[in-house]
Each structure stands twice: as structure tokens, then as C-alpha cells.
Design a protein around this motif. Structure first.
Motif, mmCIF file in Angstrom:
data_model
loop_
_atom_site.group_PDB
_atom_site.id
_atom_site.type_symbol
_atom_site.label_atom_id
_atom_site.label_comp_id
_atom_site.label_asym_id
_atom_site.label_seq_id
_atom_site.Cartn_x
_atom_site.Cartn_y
_atom_site.Cartn_z
ATOM 1 N N ARG A 4 0.854 -1.185 0.000
ATOM 2 C CA ARG A 4 0.000 0.000 0.000
ATOM 3 C C ARG A 4 0.889 1.233 0.000
ATOM 4 N NH1 ARG A 4 -5.302 1.362 0.976
ATOM 5 N NH2 ARG A 4 -5.857 -0.724 1.596
ATOM 6 N N HIS A 5 0.619 2.114 -0.948
ATOM 7 C CA HIS A 5 1.347 3.381 -1.067
ATOM 8 C C HIS A 5 0.759 4.356 -0.048
ATOM 9 C CE1 HIS A 5 2.451 7.235 -2.968
ATOM 10 N NE2 HIS A 5 3.498 6.557 -3.394
ATOM 11 N N ALA A 6 1.524 5.370 0.329
ATOM 12 C CA ALA A 6 1.057 6.374 1.281
ATOM 13 C C ALA A 6 -0.238 7.039 0.822
ATOM 14 C CB ALA A 6 2.142 7.423 1.503
ATOM 15 N N SER A 7 -0.468 7.110 -0.492
ATOM 16 C CA SER A 7 -1.683 7.722 -1.035
ATOM 17 C C SER A 7 -2.909 6.830 -0.865
ATOM 18 C CB SER A 7 -1.494 8.021 -2.518
ATOM 19 O OG SER A 7 -1.419 6.805 -3.249
ATOM 20 N N GLY A 8 -2.699 5.602 -0.418
ATOM 21 C CA GLY A 8 -3.801 4.651 -0.282
ATOM 22 C C GLY A 8 -3.915 3.708 -1.460
ATOM 23 N N GLN A 9 -3.134 3.946 -2.507
ATOM 24 C CA GLN A 9 -3.142 3.069 -3.665
ATOM 25 C C GLN A 9 -2.327 1.821 -3.373
ATOM 26 O OE1 GLN A 9 -1.475 5.760 -6.528
ATOM 27 N NE2 GLN A 9 -3.489 6.323 -7.294
ATOM 28 N N PHE A 10 -2.637 0.751 -4.127
ATOM 29 C CA PHE A 10 -1.873 -0.479 -4.016
ATOM 30 C C PHE A 10 -0.881 -0.573 -5.152
ATOM 31 C CE2 PHE A 10 -5.275 -1.917 -1.263
ATOM 32 C CZ PHE A 10 -4.580 -2.636 -0.301
ATOM 33 N N LEU A 11 0.309 -1.041 -4.851
ATOM 34 C CA LEU A 11 1.313 -1.366 -5.862
ATOM 35 C C LEU A 11 1.419 -2.875 -5.872
ATOM 36 C CD1 LEU A 11 3.572 -0.601 -7.831
ATOM 37 C CD2 LEU A 11 5.117 -0.553 -5.870
ATOM 38 N N LEU A 29 -8.944 -3.860 -16.206
ATOM 39 C CA LEU A 29 -8.926 -3.185 -14.905
ATOM 40 C C LEU A 29 -9.236 -1.702 -15.022
ATOM 41 C CD1 LEU A 29 -5.768 -4.926 -13.445
ATOM 42 C CD2 LEU A 29 -8.159 -5.442 -12.911
ATOM 43 N N GLY A 30 -9.336 -1.214 -16.260
ATOM 44 C CA GLY A 30 -9.665 0.186 -16.486
ATOM 45 C C GLY A 30 -8.637 1.123 -15.887
ATOM 46 N N GLN A 31 -9.105 2.260 -15.399
ATOM 47 C CA GLN A 31 -8.188 3.257 -14.870
ATOM 48 C C GLN A 31 -7.596 2.866 -13.526
ATOM 49 O OE1 GLN A 31 -10.752 6.661 -14.835
ATOM 50 N NE2 GLN A 31 -11.330 6.364 -12.708
ATOM 51 N N GLU A 32 -7.992 1.727 -13.004
ATOM 52 C CA GLU A 32 -7.442 1.254 -11.734
ATOM 53 C C GLU A 32 -6.036 0.681 -11.888
ATOM 54 O OE1 GLU A 32 -9.042 1.710 -8.809
ATOM 55 O OE2 GLU A 32 -10.541 2.754 -10.009
ATOM 56 N N ALA A 33 -5.607 0.465 -13.137
ATOM 57 C CA ALA A 33 -4.297 -0.150 -13.372
ATOM 58 C C ALA A 33 -3.382 0.794 -14.134
ATOM 59 C CB ALA A 33 -4.461 -1.438 -14.170
#
Length: 58
Positions: A4-11, A29-33
Motif C-alpha cells: 500500500r502506497h502512502a496515497s492509499g493506492q496499491f502497488l 482493470l480500467g483506470q485502476e491499473a
């Protein structure tokens, strides 16, 4: 590997075959990837997105 990135996103790191199936999976996955590396796969995904945009703009 996932983190989990500090922004809340997953890597997420994944080993994939660099073929059409990988591109379809990523696009599904659309814009989620976002492909970060390898650059060759990133460019192929960008090219497909541009083709889709052109098809819908017509």
C-alpha cells in the motif's frame, strides 16, 4: 508482491507473459491499473488505449 502506497493506492508486482492476454487483462482493470515496467508493455497498453479512443471518437 503487493504494497500500500502512502496515497492509499496499491502497488502490485506480477510476472506476466508479455502477450495479448496480458494487455487484455490490464485493460480490463480500467483506470485502476497502470503499467510501470517494463516500458515495452507500457507502450503496448498505451497504443491499445489510443486505438480504443480513436474508435470511439469516430
Amino acid at each position: 508482491m503487493s504494497a500500500r502506497h502512502a496515497s492509499g493506492q496499491f502497488l502490485r508486482a506480477a510476472h506476466v507473459e508479455l502477450g495479448d492476454t496480458a494487455i487484455r487483462d490490464i485493460l480490463s482493470l480500467g483506470q485502476e491499473a497502470e503499467v510501470i515496467t517494463p516500458e515495452s508493455l507500457r507502450q503496448r497498453v498505451i497504443a491499445e488505449i489510443q486505438k480504443i479512443g480513436e474508435a470511439y471518437a469516430a
